[in-house]
Write a protein that holds these residues in place. Structure first.
Motif, PDB file in Angstrom:
ATOM      1  N   UNK A 105       0.763  -1.199   0.206  1.00  0.00           N
ATOM      2  CA  UNK A 105       0.050   0.048   0.023  1.00  0.00           C
ATOM      3  C   UNK A 105       0.699   1.234  -0.040  1.00  0.00           C
ATOM      4  N   UNK A 162       3.634   8.439   5.692  1.00  0.00           N
ATOM      5  CA  UNK A 162       2.299   8.768   5.726  1.00  0.00           C
ATOM      6  C   UNK A 162       1.969   8.908   4.385  1.00  0.00           C
ATOM      7  N   UNK A 163       2.630   9.880   3.651  1.00  0.00           N
ATOM      8  CA  UNK A 163       2.440  10.305   2.241  1.00  0.00           C
ATOM      9  C   UNK A 163       3.583  10.013   1.493  1.00  0.00           C
ATOM     10  N   UNK A 164       4.255   8.652   1.355  1.00  0.00           N
ATOM     11  CA  UNK A 164       5.384   8.666   0.850  1.00  0.00           C
ATOM     12  C   UNK A 164       5.443   9.264  -0.617  1.00  0.00           C
ATOM     13  N   UNK A 188       4.826   6.872  -3.553  1.00  0.00           N
ATOM     14  CA  UNK A 188       3.497   6.740  -3.961  1.00  0.00           C
ATOM     15  C   UNK A 188       2.625   7.665  -4.575  1.00  0.00           C
ATOM     16  N   UNK A 189       3.178   9.014  -4.717  1.00  0.00           N
ATOM     17  CA  UNK A 189       2.315  10.120  -5.281  1.00  0.00           C
ATOM     18  C   UNK A 189       2.362   9.971  -6.795  1.00  0.00           C
ATOM     19  N   UNK A 190       1.145   9.936  -7.254  1.00  0.00           N
ATOM     20  CA  UNK A 190       0.975   9.945  -8.569  1.00  0.00           C
ATOM     21  C   UNK A 190       0.030  11.131  -9.219  1.00  0.00           C
TER      22      UNK A 190
END
Lengths: 459, 459
Positions: free
Chosen positions: B184, B447-449, B452-454
């Motif tokens: 995840x 938390x908001x790696x 992972x950002x897309x």
């Protein structure tokens, strides 16, 4: 579903009440309540005010309550059976191993402050603003991942302890695989919880602190989808109609009449629901939680709920009954943002579905989500992780296997396979392979489903 | 890891060989092999040619082999214990339930055609072209989901049957939760397999037909990450250095010297590896599979591997030894696209890691992925789903709990919690909540790696 402690625990509670001489006070209080009911009601109804009075009374007397011990395990390192297992050869034998050898007792939980009413956390009043600001600063984590497609987090979980009976963990495993499959097809992320964040809110109430924590930690989530571990996806092709809920914040399977008119304790189901990430939802969680704290509060609240709701058995307060009660008594405050959905089975009671799978296969197809092909089959009451269920073990396990295979077949058919029967773990090939796999027909459209496609921008 | 059937199965094989009078032929053949070894070698070495001859010999005699029965379960509906459990009250009691009541015997598997050499599927020779065409027609399913971020599918699985010992399923459950958490955070999808697609390739070989099927069904996948069920993520912050592998198609943890020079059977590990979705990989799978088919082929291949590899024990052919052998004997063909990685623990042998977790916590931090903070801790040999493991049960389970908690702490700290100790299932709060959750420091950046950002495009 986490266990409900009914009989033994209540008996102990009653015995303590007698010891402390409170039952006399309680009887007097109930007499007053009945009298008041014939005199008049306040803004939210007499039962609510009475519950508040009851709750305050209980808080005042909480300091006399026994400490709560949760997740206690005993260290039996001196057990003679273990000495036998320790001998060479047996040391590598799982069958001879006593799991208690490695369970760790970490002492008691912190005692809650008896003078403080329960709270899920510090009050937040500007969550919508905080969230909007964060979103604008973090475009890589947008709330919508496609046109009309909100970012959804499916939340589920189970106890960190091995199930009391061996087969329970196997069904938990199949259940999470089932969820992984559906969520992969539908672009949904999963959070599997195995931590008890708040000892006071153990059991079915444990989801509240967890949900709140996840919402406020992840502003990028638009909807949180809570799903019980005993609920399985049986329609892999059905996409939730997100557009239908654009003006709603809380979606549960249920019926308006059964909740608002009848106050029926099963008028809605909290085993599978959608909750929007917004201020309204934080407020709802705060309003939902007061009946949850374990012990006197939960027990007494249980009595209120049994009295106030239709058909509710006698047991401690559960989150579902509490929600029926909250909505029925505060419809003006919450009702306009609550969608009680019954056009498809966001939750589907297994008892009326599992015997019809063959009929469904014969007459219908995935993608319908309703009685013809239910989105979710929910094994309420089976409790395979515990010692006793509300139904026959054989029926529960057999039907859970069938439901799993019914859903799994929709995944397997993507790859040209299917279970030999709904009862069988074994699979057989139903589509021959070719040298041009990309030209194969994708009957259910699950190989590259439209609800999963996301155009990624170049930067 | 799926079970390896060693002793009993081989003894049965040998007995059958004797009955059919083939052992004489085999002895003669081996004599010829030894003689040939002193005479000269062909392009790929004498052992390979001999193996091919041996395989052809075995294929010719296959029609005499007994049918293979896999996943056979017995239906014991007349068992007296079941009659007792059927009585009222016991019917809802999981402890009194015999799981055999609901196991279904679906008969024997289809017999493989004795005249046909094993094949994973119809030969595909233009997969790169098929894939490129499909990608251009399906922009919603691109191979790269961010700058330098390939679309990855993590594949794992376990048997559809309950584990032979009760605790096994609980550890499978914890293991998949662990993988769900890592994936995840890193934007990786998961496929959890519970289907045996090819009865001939049961056990550790089952991954080959599965991997091939997934690659050719999902051209949008750039890398397939196979991971054993007994391997756990212990560095939640470590992102695989995808750029490093831009010219490679197959990444395993291992050492060039141990594979190519020593032919050491543990010179690489196939419990956790990356395989690019391309023609080369389909060819590799075809070259890898011949030693896999259960029965004579696998047994005889096992003997070849034990003879040819360093330190390999005696047992039927396994996929890992076969890969060492393939690479060592065909380096020219495959070596340039294989990356044997040892700069971080894509696979980390548990024996040298688990006692150091406290030291790691003391001295290092997540994100390193190597001996200081291993990406993966792999419990090879523990086999908690079976009856017997290669190590002490107590040590295995205790250490699996510790590894799980070591990884889980990195998830829990995001939300302000941690396990009370590495041995404990219970958690405690380590960060107080505030009314401004989005201002809380995110120490590990999980938390908001960034990986992972897309950025999703508007259309």
């Amino acid at each position: 579903m986490l266990d409900r402690c009914i009989g033994t625990h209540r008996v102990r509670q009653i015995q303590r009440a007698i010891r402390h001489g409170k039952i006399t006070l309680l009887c007097l209080f109930m007499t007053v309540v009945v009298l008041r009911g014939t005199i008049g009601a306040g803004k939210f109804g007499t039962p609510e005010q009475d519950f508040n009075d009851l709750r305050n009374h209980i808080y005042a007397s909480r300091k006399h309550a026994e400490p709560h011990r949760v997740l206690t395990e005993s260290n039996q390192s001196n057990n003679s059976k273990n000495d036998e297992a320790n001998s060479a050869g047996d040391a590598n034998n799982y069958a001879a191993f006593d799991i208690n050898r490695i369970l760790v007792d970490e002492g008691e939980d912190e005692k809650p402050d008896p003078n403080k009413p329960y709270s899920l956390g510090p009050k937040i009043s500007d969550w919508d603003e905080q969230r909007a600001k964060w979103s604008s600063e973090n475009p890589g984590f947008s709330n919508f991942i496609g046109a009309n497609k909100p970012r959804v987090l499916l939340v589920t979980g189970s106890s960190p302890k091995p199930c009391e009976n061996p087969i329970g963990d196997h069904y938990l495993l199949k259940s999470i695989k089932n969820k992984i499959d559906y969520c992969r097809l539908h672009g949904i992320e999963i959070f599997y919880n195995m931590a008890l964040l708040d000892a006071e809110m153990a059991g079915f109430w444990a989801k509240l602190p967890l949900i709140r924590k996840l919402l406020i930690s992840h502003p990028e989530i638009e909807f949180l989808w809570w799903m019980d571990s005993d609920a399985m996806f049986t329609d892999m092709a059905f996409e939730v109609p997100w557009e239908r809920y654009k003006d709603s914040n809380f979606v549960m399977h249920g019926w308006n009449e059964m909740v608002y008119d009848q106050k029926n304790w099963i008028g809605l189901n909290t085993g599978s629901f959608l909750l929007r990430n917004c201020q309204w939802s934080l407020d709802l969680l705060d309003a939902w939680s007061p009946m949850g704290p374990k012990g006197k509060i939960r027990d007494e609240a249980g009595k209120v709920l049994t009295r106030e709701l239709k058909n509710r058995p006698v047991f401690e307060a559960d989150d579902q009954s509490a929600m029926v009660y909250l909505l029925a008594t505060q419809r003006d405050k919450w009702g306009d943002k609550v969608y009680l959905e019954n056009a498809y089975y966001l939750h589907g009671y297994w008892g009326i579905l599992v015997d019809r799978y063959e009929e469904m296969i014969e007459n219908y197809h995935p993608g319908l989500g309703d009685h013809r092909w239910p989105l979710v089959t929910h094994f309420v009451g089976c409790k395979p992780c515990g010692k006793f269920g509300d139904y026959s073990v054989e029926r529960c396990l057999k039907q859970m296997d069938r439901a799993f295979n019914f859903g799994d077949n929709q995944i397997l058919q993507i790859y040209g396979f299917t279970h030999k029967s709904l009862a069988s773990r074994r699979v057989k090939r139903v589509k021959n392979e070719t040298g041009n796999p990309l030209e194969a027909k994708d009957e259910l459209g699950l190989l590259h489903p439209p609800f999963k496609a996301v155009k990624v921008s170049a930067s």
